[in-house]
Design an enzyme around this catalytic site. Structure first.
Site, mmCIF file in Angstrom:
data_model
loop_
_atom_site.group_PDB
_atom_site.id
_atom_site.type_symbol
_atom_site.label_atom_id
_atom_site.label_comp_id
_atom_site.label_asym_id
_atom_site.label_seq_id
_atom_site.Cartn_x
_atom_site.Cartn_y
_atom_site.Cartn_z
ATOM 1 N N CYS A 116 0.820 -1.222 0.000
ATOM 2 C CA CYS A 116 0.000 0.000 0.000
ATOM 3 C C CYS A 116 0.851 1.268 0.000
ATOM 4 C CB CYS A 116 -0.956 0.004 1.184
ATOM 5 S SG CYS A 116 -2.048 -1.430 1.186
ATOM 6 N N HIS A 247 -3.018 7.170 2.240
ATOM 7 C CA HIS A 247 -3.520 5.880 1.749
ATOM 8 C C HIS A 247 -4.876 5.610 2.385
ATOM 9 C CE1 HIS A 247 -4.068 1.735 0.981
ATOM 10 N NE2 HIS A 247 -3.721 1.340 2.185
ATOM 11 N N ASN A 278 -10.205 -0.111 0.309
ATOM 12 C CA ASN A 278 -8.738 0.009 0.293
ATOM 13 C C ASN A 278 -8.239 -0.605 -1.013
ATOM 14 O OD1 ASN A 278 -5.987 -0.459 0.575
ATOM 15 N ND2 ASN A 278 -6.125 -1.074 2.728
HETATM 16 C C1 LIG Z 1 -9.988 -4.577 10.394
HETATM 17 C C2 LIG Z 1 -10.567 -3.524 11.328
HETATM 18 C C3 LIG Z 1 -11.578 -2.652 10.614
HETATM 19 C C4 LIG Z 1 -11.260 -4.237 12.494
HETATM 20 O O1 LIG Z 1 -11.804 -3.264 13.371
HETATM 21 P P1 LIG Z 1 -11.508 -3.346 14.941
HETATM 22 O O2 LIG Z 1 -12.247 -2.233 15.558
HETATM 23 O O3 LIG Z 1 -10.013 -3.391 15.127
HETATM 24 O O4 LIG Z 1 -12.188 -4.720 15.311
HETATM 25 P P2 LIG Z 1 -11.578 -5.944 16.137
HETATM 26 O O5 LIG Z 1 -10.838 -6.850 15.206
HETATM 27 O O6 LIG Z 1 -10.863 -5.446 17.367
HETATM 28 O O7 LIG Z 1 -12.915 -6.625 16.572
HETATM 29 C C5 LIG Z 1 -13.872 -5.962 17.402
HETATM 30 C C6 LIG Z 1 -15.089 -6.838 17.512
HETATM 31 O O8 LIG Z 1 -15.743 -6.920 16.234
HETATM 32 C C7 LIG Z 1 -15.839 -8.285 15.818
HETATM 33 N N1 LIG Z 1 -15.603 -8.328 14.368
HETATM 34 C C8 LIG Z 1 -14.438 -8.483 13.706
HETATM 35 N N2 LIG Z 1 -14.638 -8.452 12.395
HETATM 36 C C9 LIG Z 1 -15.960 -8.264 12.220
HETATM 37 C C10 LIG Z 1 -16.772 -8.130 11.088
HETATM 38 N N3 LIG Z 1 -16.283 -8.184 9.856
HETATM 39 N N4 LIG Z 1 -18.079 -7.908 11.286
HETATM 40 C C11 LIG Z 1 -18.617 -7.845 12.515
HETATM 41 N N5 LIG Z 1 -17.889 -7.978 13.621
HETATM 42 C C12 LIG Z 1 -16.570 -8.183 13.475
HETATM 43 C C13 LIG Z 1 -14.772 -9.012 16.589
HETATM 44 O O9 LIG Z 1 -15.100 -10.374 16.730
HETATM 45 C C14 LIG Z 1 -14.788 -8.282 17.899
HETATM 46 O O10 LIG Z 1 -15.867 -8.746 18.666
HETATM 47 P P3 LIG Z 1 -15.771 -8.836 20.273
HETATM 48 O O11 LIG Z 1 -15.569 -7.415 20.735
HETATM 49 O O12 LIG Z 1 -17.068 -9.428 20.654
HETATM 50 O O13 LIG Z 1 -14.573 -9.701 20.550
HETATM 51 C C15 LIG Z 1 -9.440 -2.629 11.913
HETATM 52 O O14 LIG Z 1 -8.634 -3.390 12.782
HETATM 53 C C16 LIG Z 1 -8.575 -2.020 10.866
HETATM 54 O O15 LIG Z 1 -9.021 -1.178 10.115
HETATM 55 N N6 LIG Z 1 -7.281 -2.381 10.858
HETATM 56 C C17 LIG Z 1 -6.339 -1.793 9.921
HETATM 57 C C18 LIG Z 1 -6.638 -2.261 8.555
HETATM 58 C C19 LIG Z 1 -5.764 -1.653 7.561
HETATM 59 O O16 LIG Z 1 -5.607 -0.471 7.535
HETATM 60 N N7 LIG Z 1 -5.190 -2.498 6.722
HETATM 61 C C20 LIG Z 1 -4.450 -2.146 5.601
HETATM 62 C C21 LIG Z 1 -3.182 -1.554 5.919
HETATM 63 S S1 LIG Z 1 -2.524 -1.053 4.409
#
Ligand SMILES: CC(C)(COP(=O)(O)OP(=O)(O)OC[C@H]1O[C@@H](n2cnc3c(N)ncnc32)[C@H](O)[C@@H]1OP(=O)(O)O)[C@@H](O)C(=O)NCCC(=O)NCCS
Length: 322
Positions: A116, A247, A278
């Site tokens: 990215c 990004h 993304n």
């Molecule tokens: C992926 C992302 C959106 C997840 O959001 P988050 O707030 O970190 O969510 P978490 O993984 O901590 O999960 C929080 C809760 O949502 C749940 N959950 C995870 N994915 C889920 C989905 N797709 N739908 C619904 N619930 C989901 C989890 O099970 C967790 O539940 P719990 O609280 O009961 O345990 C976030 O981590 C993110 O944006 N990360 C960076 C991604 C990125 O920028 N990547 C590219 C880099 S170039």
């Protein structure tokens, strides 16, 4: 860097696949909801390429527009740098086909993978090539089919990514229209975003996996830090920026970085992720094209670009918009 001429972005172009994929379609394969995806990522929809919308073809479409806007004749393009993390063939490289398709017959063509951060890495390479006097016109194009490498059944990634291509033309300029790059990498943390295997004959499809929360924490710290260094290197103040174009990974990362940088009221923040997802190396030029084409920011304004992603890699520079 005295003694070298300047370089600048002379034109920008975009290609967005025609198929719009809403959150409900994604949720047919994962346990999630439209509401959760909007809240945690800001994403409402993304585009998925169909079989005919290849990385090379999308790159060529975006490049044609950027070349036309820059007023360059295609045969005067000296080099094409194609940034992508979703090319499935190791060989041949894809950039030469992009060059041929746009009519840049003898251009140098190279593929570059910095995930990215690929667009900002490519821009730094193009800037150095042009300022050295080696070449006069370089295309930097990011083109991705993330839908090929993202598992539609993976709750952690399926909703985040999209497909598309964005391109710019870099050429000589009196002043530096592309500021010094601030970049780096951290290979120790390569497993934070990585394929779960290698492509082997007869093996399972190696999808890309991501440690979402760890990546989120890293990005929210790294983006403002790297951006601040790029502003200092360019001698530009945050509140003088016309646009902030990081990004487009997640709207929450974009908003957190905008807040941490203390951007003023005149700075437009790119939020292309809402309808593009993304798109990795394509996300910055796609967002730039969107802001310019709908008149949200004017040509000649300065914009802060920050790429970050797998590797881990990161890169930032301040540019003057074409
Ligand atoms: C992926 C992302 C959106 C997840 O959001 P988050 O707030 O970190 O969510 P978490 O993984 O901590 O999960 C929080 C809760 O949502 C749940 N959950 C995870 N994915 C889920 C989905 N797709 N739908 C619904 N619930 C989901 C989890 O099970 C967790 O539940 P719990 O609280 O009961 O345990 C976030 O981590 C993110 O944006 N990360 C960076 C991604 C990125 O920028 N990547 C590219 C880099 S170039």
């Amino acid at each position: 860097m005295s003694g070298l001429r300047g370089s600048a972005i002379l034109g920008v172009g975009a290609y967005r696949p025609s198929r719009v994929v809403g959150n409900d379609e994604i949720c047919a394969r994962i346990d999630s909801s439209d509401e959760w995806i909007r809240k945690r990522s800001g994403i409402v929809s993304r585009r998925f390429a169909d079989d005919g919308e290849t990385i090379v073809g999308m790159a060529a479409e975006a490049t044609r527009k950027a070349v036309a806007q820059s007023g360059t004749h295609p045969r005067d393009v000296d080099a094409v740098v194609l940034a992508s993390m979703s090319i499935l063939e190791q060989s041949p490289p894809s950039a030469p086909r992009v060059a041929t398709l746009i009519g840049a017959r003898n251009a140098a063509g190279l593929d570059l993978n910095a995930a990215c951060s690929g667009f900002c890495y490519g821009l730094a390479v193009a800037d150095s090539m042009v300022r050295s006097g080696q070449v006069d016109r370089v295309v930097v194009v990011g083109s991705e089919r993330m839908s090929d490498i993202v598992d539609p059944d993976d709750r952690g990634t399926a909703f985040l990514f999209g497909d598309g291509a964005g391109a710019v033309v870099v050429g000589p300029a009196e002043n530096r229209g592309i500021g010094p790059v601030v970049w780096g990498s951290d290979g120790e943390r390569h497993e934070m975003i990585a394929h779960d295997g290698a492509w082997r004959h007869g093996g399972a499809w190696p999808y890309m996996r991501m440690a979402g929360p760890e990546v989120f924490r890293w990005a929210t710290r790294l983006v403002p830090e790297t951006a601040t260094r790029a502003l200092a290197a360019a001698g530009v103040r945050a509140d003088d920026l016309g646009a902030f174009i990081p990004h487009q990974a997640n709207l929450r990362i974009v908003e957190a970085a905008a807040r941490a940088l203390g951007l003023g009221p005149r700075t437009v923040v790119a939020r292309d992720v809402v309808h593009a997802g993304n798109t990795s190396a394509a996300s910055i030029p796609l967002a730039m094209d969107d802001l310019l084409s709908r008149g949200a920011v004017a040509a000649g304004e300065s914009a802060l670009l920050v790429g970050f992603g797998a590797g881990l890699t990161y890169a930032a520079q301040v540019v003057t918009l074409p």
